[in-house]
Each structure stands twice: as structure tokens, then as C-alpha cells.
Design an enzyme around this catalytic site. Sequence first.
Site, PDB file in Angstrom:
ATOM      1  N   LYS A 147       0.716  -1.162  -0.013  1.00  0.00           N
ATOM      2  CA  LYS A 147       0.094   0.177  -0.044  1.00  0.00           C
ATOM      3  C   LYS A 147       0.718   1.460  -0.227  1.00  0.00           C
ATOM      4  O   LYS A 147       0.468   2.389  -0.516  1.00  0.00           O
ATOM      5  CB  LYS A 147      -0.762  -0.032   1.252  1.00  0.00           C
ATOM      6  CG  LYS A 147      -1.807  -1.109   1.040  1.00  0.00           C
ATOM      7  CD  LYS A 147      -2.867  -1.127   2.284  1.00  0.00           C
ATOM      8  CE  LYS A 147      -3.806  -2.190   2.249  1.00  0.00           C
ATOM      9  NZ  LYS A 147      -4.526  -2.505   3.645  1.00  0.00           N
ATOM     10  N   SER A 197      -1.624   0.411   6.594  1.00  0.00           N
ATOM     11  CA  SER A 197      -1.708  -0.536   7.521  1.00  0.00           C
ATOM     12  C   SER A 197      -2.476  -1.741   6.849  1.00  0.00           C
ATOM     13  O   SER A 197      -3.394  -1.483   5.975  1.00  0.00           O
ATOM     14  CB  SER A 197      -2.286   0.047   8.929  1.00  0.00           C
ATOM     15  OG  SER A 197      -3.472   0.452   8.559  1.00  0.00           O
ATOM     16  N   ASP A 198      -2.295  -2.852   7.292  1.00  0.00           N
ATOM     17  CA  ASP A 198      -3.243  -4.067   6.918  1.00  0.00           C
ATOM     18  C   ASP A 198      -3.525  -4.804   8.118  1.00  0.00           C
ATOM     19  O   ASP A 198      -2.571  -5.108   8.975  1.00  0.00           O
ATOM     20  CB  ASP A 198      -2.604  -4.755   5.835  1.00  0.00           C
ATOM     21  CG  ASP A 198      -3.480  -5.695   5.166  1.00  0.00           C
ATOM     22  OD1 ASP A 198      -4.279  -5.216   4.463  1.00  0.00           O
ATOM     23  OD2 ASP A 198      -3.312  -6.917   5.664  1.00  0.00           O
ATOM     24  N   THR A 199      -4.773  -5.375   8.231  1.00  0.00           N
ATOM     25  CA  THR A 199      -5.123  -6.070   9.613  1.00  0.00           C
ATOM     26  C   THR A 199      -5.681  -7.450   8.888  1.00  0.00           C
ATOM     27  O   THR A 199      -6.513  -7.496   7.964  1.00  0.00           O
ATOM     28  CB  THR A 199      -6.145  -5.494  10.357  1.00  0.00           C
ATOM     29  OG1 THR A 199      -5.655  -4.369  10.919  1.00  0.00           O
ATOM     30  CG2 THR A 199      -6.506  -6.549  11.573  1.00  0.00           C
ATOM     31  N   SER A 213      -0.285  -4.967  10.869  1.00  0.00           N
ATOM     32  CA  SER A 213       1.014  -4.191  10.347  1.00  0.00           C
ATOM     33  C   SER A 213       0.787  -2.816   9.904  1.00  0.00           C
ATOM     34  O   SER A 213      -0.142  -2.484   9.261  1.00  0.00           O
ATOM     35  CB  SER A 213       1.613  -4.995   9.115  1.00  0.00           C
ATOM     36  OG  SER A 213       1.931  -6.555   9.364  1.00  0.00           O
TER      37      SER A 213
END
Length: 193
Positions: free
Chosen positions: A59, A76-78, A113
Site C-alpha cells: 500500500k 496498514s493492514d489487518t 502491520s
Amino acid sequence: MLSDKFKDKHIILASASPRRQELFKELGLKFTIKVKSIEEIYPSTFKEEQITNYLAALKAKAFEGELTENDIVITSDTIVWHNNKPIEKPKNKKHAIEMLQELSGTNHKVITSICIKTSTTQKVFFDTTDVYFKHLTIEEIEFYVENYKTFDKAGAYGIQEWIGFIGVTKLEGSYFNVMGLPVHKLYEELLKM
């Protein structure tokens, strides 16, 4: 505190998530929101934080070449990790119900993250929280899916909503990480910059 440190910087939060935006505001930072559409595809061999680290960096890569020296982009990524596989966002109502049935009466990991990128540097870090769910009845699951927007959430639930109030029995780790932003880690990393 952070606001003084970054008063001459332009912070870009690359997230459409209202939860992340809300948590970011609480840090007291001035920021703008700019979301780039990317295909969230990762190698099928990746597990746990390998997935979220990779996607958070992917991203941020979308901003490559357009950041000035005053810009800081944060992505971010979840994911929810359960039974040795990722549980991402549900495709539809039926899928959301199936996901919650799978999580019912068990525990799972929520991994988020974050990537902080400037024109010259990039830092990726993550946090993990273990979430324990009571056994949820089909009526509870259907009520939740009917009355709350579950389709933009990994694992088809928001811990800050009704299902979190009645269903989560124990947490090991950061509550805010489950909401999609490990604020304590983000704060520490921004202080180090």
C-alpha cells in the site's frame, strides 16, 4: 507531544477505515487522508504477519516517487488468523455468518502491520492480539450481521461493536490493535523518527 515534533511534516494516512482515522485523531496529529486503490494480492505461501507486513508495504509502494521530503505516509493492514489460515473481509451476508460461526467458541489472532514511509526511508512493524470468543448462538450472529456493517472488517466483526461487548471473553494484547491500529507501537515508532 507528537504534534510539536511533526508540525512541519505532512502526514498522510492511507486508510479508508473510520476506526483507524478515529484512533489517529486521538494521537493529536494533523493528517490528511489519501487512499490509493491497490490489488491486495500476496504470495499464497505467506503466513500471519508475513501477509500483513507485505500488504502494508504494498500500500505504501503506491506512493513511490510522489513523496516530498516533508511527507510521511502511513499504511496498514489487518487480518484475522484462525486455524492456520487468514480470515479476511466477508464477501456477503452468508459469508459473514459463516466466518462468525467459525470464530465462535474459539480464540484467534488479530495481526495488524503498519508501514511508515518517507521519501528516503521505510519502516514496517506489526502487533498481534489473541481474542477469545464465547460460544455465539446463531441468533446472536444473525442479529449482529443484520444490524452492523460487517463487510469492511477482517473476520466480519468490530470488537468495539455489539458482538465485542457480548462475545469477547478475553484479550491478550492491544485492544486498539484489534480495531486496526496498534496505537502504542505507532506512537513509539513515530517518536524514534
